[in-house]
Write an enzyme that holds these catalytic residues in place. Structure first.
Site, PDB file in Angstrom:
ATOM      1  N   GLU A 144       3.489  -6.735  13.010  1.00 25.64           N
ATOM      2  CA  GLU A 144       2.450  -6.882  14.049  1.00 25.64           C
ATOM      3  C   GLU A 144       1.911  -8.313  14.015  1.00 25.64           C
ATOM      4  OE1 GLU A 144      -0.915  -4.340  13.507  1.00 25.64           O
ATOM      5  OE2 GLU A 144      -1.683  -4.711  15.523  1.00 25.64           O
ATOM      6  N   ARG A 184       0.827  -1.220   0.000  1.00 27.19           N
ATOM      7  CA  ARG A 184       0.000   0.000   0.000  1.00 27.19           C
ATOM      8  C   ARG A 184       0.851   1.255   0.000  1.00 27.19           C
ATOM      9  NH1 ARG A 184      -3.072  -2.333   4.676  1.00 27.19           N
ATOM     10  NH2 ARG A 184      -1.499  -3.907   4.317  1.00 27.19           N
TER      11      ARG A 184
HETATM   12  P1  AMP Z   1       4.502  -2.707  11.568  1.00 31.69           P
HETATM   13  O1  AMP Z   1       5.791  -3.258  11.062  1.00 31.69           O
HETATM   14  O2  AMP Z   1       3.969  -3.480  12.735  1.00 31.69           O
HETATM   15  O3  AMP Z   1       4.601  -1.221  11.866  1.00 31.69           O
HETATM   16  O4  AMP Z   1       3.421  -2.934  10.439  1.00 31.69           O
HETATM   17  C1  AMP Z   1       3.289  -2.045   9.428  1.00 31.69           C
HETATM   18  C2  AMP Z   1       2.882  -2.702   8.134  1.00 31.69           C
HETATM   19  O5  AMP Z   1       1.876  -3.685   8.305  1.00 31.69           O
HETATM   20  C3  AMP Z   1       2.322  -1.666   7.200  1.00 31.69           C
HETATM   21  O6  AMP Z   1       2.896  -1.898   5.934  1.00 31.69           O
HETATM   22  C4  AMP Z   1       0.838  -1.912   7.217  1.00 31.69           C
HETATM   23  O7  AMP Z   1       0.368  -1.926   5.893  1.00 31.69           O
HETATM   24  C5  AMP Z   1       0.622  -3.266   7.865  1.00 31.69           C
HETATM   25  N1  AMP Z   1      -0.253  -3.223   9.046  1.00 31.69           N
HETATM   26  C6  AMP Z   1       0.118  -3.510  10.306  1.00 31.69           C
HETATM   27  N2  AMP Z   1      -0.897  -3.451  11.164  1.00 31.69           N
HETATM   28  C7  AMP Z   1      -1.966  -3.093  10.432  1.00 31.69           C
HETATM   29  C8  AMP Z   1      -3.338  -2.850  10.739  1.00 31.69           C
HETATM   30  N3  AMP Z   1      -3.814  -2.971  11.988  1.00 31.69           N
HETATM   31  N4  AMP Z   1      -4.172  -2.466   9.734  1.00 31.69           N
HETATM   32  C9  AMP Z   1      -3.690  -2.354   8.472  1.00 31.69           C
HETATM   33  N5  AMP Z   1      -2.420  -2.573   8.112  1.00 31.69           N
HETATM   34  C10 AMP Z   1      -1.551  -2.944   9.079  1.00 31.69           C
END
Ligand code: AMP
Length: 170
Positions: free
Chosen positions: A95, A58
């Site tokens: 996550e 995205r």
């Molecule tokens: P992080 O590495 O945990 O900061 O995760 C970020 C990536 O995961 C981004 O590229 C987001 O597109 C996706 N992402 C993580 N958590 C969510 C969520 N709750 N809703 C949508 N996309 C998420």
């Protein structure tokens, strides 16, 4: 325009316990798309950004539009094995799981001013990996811009010393 009204919340996707922020409902709105790109770009209008790095997938949609608006180029940071030429790699915790990111080894010229763009800052692992890739490649990181920041996950803690901007916070 209230962008939050256009973001769909999907519980238990892609795993139980995860509340997924679905931006497809925002991007399908012409006014929503326009306002999203304006609000992501405006803080950097005078920042002389050379290239925007967008994180798969995205971050490609948002990053390319932000780059065009800023008069900058665009660099995709991708999941492993997708880029055809010599690449550099960083692994990170997501996550929901673990993954790795790659960029072409020659994507960023030394000293270029770089802005990283993604849709969501959650735990910050993805953004931290992208930051490492930009630095390894010799880029001068001006900041990171997200449409959504999930404050409860404190992703900024994984980005110490970086300039982090988000349009919307939850
Ligand atoms: P992080 O590495 O945990 O900061 O995760 C970020 C990536 O995961 C981004 O590229 C987001 O597109 C996706 N992402 C993580 N958590 C969510 C969520 N709750 N809703 C949508 N996309 C998420």
């Amino acid at each position: 325009m209230d962008l939050k009204q256009h973001i769909r919340h999907v519980p238990d996707f892609p795993k139980p316990g995860i509340l997924f922020y679905d931006i497809t409902t925002l991007l399908r709105s012409p006014a929503g798309l326009k306002a999203t790109i304006e609000r992501l770009s405006t803080p950097y209008a005078g920042a002389r950004i050379d290239v925007v790095v967008g994180i798969e997938s995205r971050g490609f949609i948002l990053g390319a539009a932000v780059a065009e608006r800023l008069g900058a180029g665009f660099i995709p940071v991708r999941k492993p094995g997708k880029l055809p030429a010599k690449s550099i790699k960083e692994t990170y915790a997501l996550e929901y799981g673990t993954d790795a990111l790659e960029s072409h080894a020659d994507a960023v010229d030394s000293g270029q001013r770089v802005l990283i763009v993604d849709d969501v800052l959650a735990t910050g692992g993805t953004a931290a990996a992208a930051t490492q890739l930009v630095r390894k490649a010799g880029g001068d990181l001006s900041g990171l811009a997200f449409l959504i920041e999930l404050l409860g996950l404190n992703g900024k803690a994984k980005l110490p010393g970086e300039k982090v901007f988000s349009v919307l916070q939850y």
